[in-house]
Design a protein around this motif. Sequence first.
Motif, mmCIF file in Angstrom:
data_model
loop_
_atom_site.group_PDB
_atom_site.id
_atom_site.type_symbol
_atom_site.label_atom_id
_atom_site.label_comp_id
_atom_site.label_asym_id
_atom_site.label_seq_id
_atom_site.Cartn_x
_atom_site.Cartn_y
_atom_site.Cartn_z
ATOM 1 N N HIS A 87 -10.464 4.414 9.158
ATOM 2 C CA HIS A 87 -9.690 4.154 9.742
ATOM 3 C C HIS A 87 -8.161 2.779 9.877
ATOM 4 O O HIS A 87 -7.388 3.009 11.580
ATOM 5 N N ALA A 88 -8.321 2.096 8.711
ATOM 6 C CA ALA A 88 -6.625 1.251 9.306
ATOM 7 C C ALA A 88 -5.664 2.027 8.465
ATOM 8 O O ALA A 88 -4.536 1.733 8.329
ATOM 9 N N HIS A 89 -5.977 2.986 7.713
ATOM 10 C CA HIS A 89 -4.830 3.650 7.100
ATOM 11 C C HIS A 89 -3.689 2.550 5.916
ATOM 12 O O HIS A 89 -3.349 2.602 6.171
ATOM 13 N N GLN A 90 -4.558 2.057 5.359
ATOM 14 C CA GLN A 90 -4.065 1.211 4.748
ATOM 15 C C GLN A 90 -5.561 0.673 2.992
ATOM 16 O O GLN A 90 -6.284 0.581 3.800
ATOM 17 N N GLU A 91 -4.083 -0.208 2.418
ATOM 18 C CA GLU A 91 -5.058 -1.237 1.087
ATOM 19 C C GLU A 91 -5.656 -2.343 1.268
ATOM 20 O O GLU A 91 -5.167 -2.808 2.316
ATOM 21 N N PHE A 92 -7.343 -1.982 1.849
ATOM 22 C CA PHE A 92 -7.210 -3.466 1.538
ATOM 23 C C PHE A 92 -8.912 -4.054 0.605
ATOM 24 O O PHE A 92 -9.500 -2.638 0.088
ATOM 25 N N HIS A 93 -9.134 -4.562 -0.219
ATOM 26 C CA HIS A 93 -10.163 -5.582 -1.358
ATOM 27 C C HIS A 93 -10.418 -6.754 -0.976
ATOM 28 O O HIS A 93 -9.308 -7.689 -1.903
ATOM 29 N N THR A 94 -10.671 -7.253 -0.480
ATOM 30 C CA THR A 94 -11.640 -8.392 -0.641
ATOM 31 C C THR A 94 -13.280 -8.405 -1.249
ATOM 32 O O THR A 94 -13.673 -7.683 -1.977
ATOM 33 N N GLU A 95 -13.695 -9.445 -1.216
ATOM 34 C CA GLU A 95 -15.278 -9.670 -1.615
ATOM 35 C C GLU A 95 -16.259 -10.341 -1.127
ATOM 36 O O GLU A 95 -15.563 -11.821 -0.077
ATOM 37 N N ARG A 96 -17.488 -10.019 -0.235
ATOM 38 C CA ARG A 96 -18.222 -11.156 0.382
ATOM 39 C C ARG A 96 -19.621 -10.964 -0.563
ATOM 40 O O ARG A 96 -20.455 -10.720 -0.672
ATOM 41 N N ARG A 97 -19.715 -12.470 -0.552
ATOM 42 C CA ARG A 97 -21.564 -12.371 -1.227
ATOM 43 C C ARG A 97 -21.310 -11.737 -2.092
ATOM 44 O O ARG A 97 -22.389 -11.288 -2.528
ATOM 45 N N GLY A 98 -20.943 -11.228 -3.508
ATOM 46 C CA GLY A 98 -20.410 -11.139 -4.541
ATOM 47 C C GLY A 98 -20.696 -8.785 -3.990
ATOM 48 O O GLY A 98 -20.609 -8.501 -4.731
ATOM 49 N N VAL A 99 -20.026 -8.861 -2.756
ATOM 50 C CA VAL A 99 -20.313 -7.750 -2.243
ATOM 51 C C VAL A 99 -18.552 -6.986 -2.984
ATOM 52 O O VAL A 99 -17.839 -8.026 -1.837
ATOM 53 N N GLN A 100 -18.510 -5.945 -2.409
ATOM 54 C CA GLN A 100 -16.842 -5.531 -3.500
ATOM 55 C C GLN A 100 -16.660 -4.874 -1.410
ATOM 56 O O GLN A 100 -17.446 -3.671 -1.118
ATOM 57 N N LEU A 101 -15.630 -4.909 -0.672
ATOM 58 C CA LEU A 101 -15.325 -4.557 0.981
ATOM 59 C C LEU A 101 -13.830 -4.264 0.306
ATOM 60 O O LEU A 101 -12.876 -4.511 0.129
ATOM 61 N N LEU A 102 -13.956 -3.054 0.482
ATOM 62 C CA LEU A 102 -12.918 -2.127 -0.079
ATOM 63 C C LEU A 102 -12.090 -1.211 1.607
ATOM 64 O O LEU A 102 -13.234 -0.274 2.367
ATOM 65 N N GLY A 103 -11.452 -1.199 1.924
ATOM 66 C CA GLY A 103 -10.165 -0.311 3.038
ATOM 67 C C GLY A 103 -9.303 0.927 2.126
ATOM 68 O O GLY A 103 -8.852 0.632 1.367
ATOM 69 N N SER A 104 -9.623 1.611 2.069
ATOM 70 C CA SER A 104 -8.235 2.834 1.451
ATOM 71 C C SER A 104 -7.480 3.678 2.499
ATOM 72 O O SER A 104 -7.858 3.881 3.889
ATOM 73 N N PRO A 105 -6.307 4.293 1.484
ATOM 74 C CA PRO A 105 -5.559 4.501 2.473
ATOM 75 C C PRO A 105 -5.998 6.123 2.785
ATOM 76 O O PRO A 105 -6.333 6.444 2.604
#
Length: 268
Positions: A205-223
């Motif tokens: 959806h966001a057309h961009q790379e994103f990477h963070t972590e929440r409570r040990g879970v990887q959160l990944l936005g992809s291009p």
Amino acid sequence: MTALPHLKIANDRSESIHVLQLTDSHLLADSEAFLWNDLNTRRSLVAVLNHIQQQDLLGDLMVISGDIAEKAEPEAYHWLLECCQALGLPVYCLPGNHDDPVLMDEILNEMNVSTEPLVARKNWQLIFLNSVVPRRSYGHLSKGQLDFLDCSLADRLDLHTFVFLHHPPVALGSPWMDAMGLDNAADFFAILDMYPQVRGIAWGHAHQEFHTERRGVQLLGSPSTCAQFAPGSEHFQLDQRGPGYRWLILLPDGQIETRVYYVDYPAR
């Protein structure tokens, strides 16, 4: 294959699951049509698929996480089906706000291509959610989707779990895009927080790379496999990066290794 930089490769790769995530192809019915005036989205997707094959990254399965077609035209889905069948590996498709989920179910369920919402392999379960609100850009998980997520997690406490959906469940720091994220993310995370086997979430959806972590879970936005949006922009703005995709290694112990690739591709 040369080891990916900055990645720890599993000692026993046969016990890992190698996943490709492609997203936001925005395919058009007309093979010669252009999006945003100068981008042929069919050609950019072909460039991505060629890069994947050149890098020997076909892996175990592919996930296409929404906005497959720009206008939900049958010709676009049929063309994608032909491309995916030529790859030979299992391909799982979930809808985005530009898609027609009913039409996807009719066309993208043949041979190795599926719109099934769940797959279990080795030590992992992958769940594919529909966050589409008809004729709206923002996302929402219906009660049915939330119940399906809850039941799927409760049924397989023994499997590490990775969840895919189209809309970002967290703010990305881009006001115009954040207004089009998942509007009931709190309900989504309330379910996930009850299950320690959840390891990762990825979206498009966001057309961009994103990477963070929440409570040990990887959160990944992809291009996107076509054009990227400029991160942190106040309003709609295209980035200079070319088409992209995400490569994931789901390790047997529940760890996740990942890398985003971008492809050199001329606009015309």
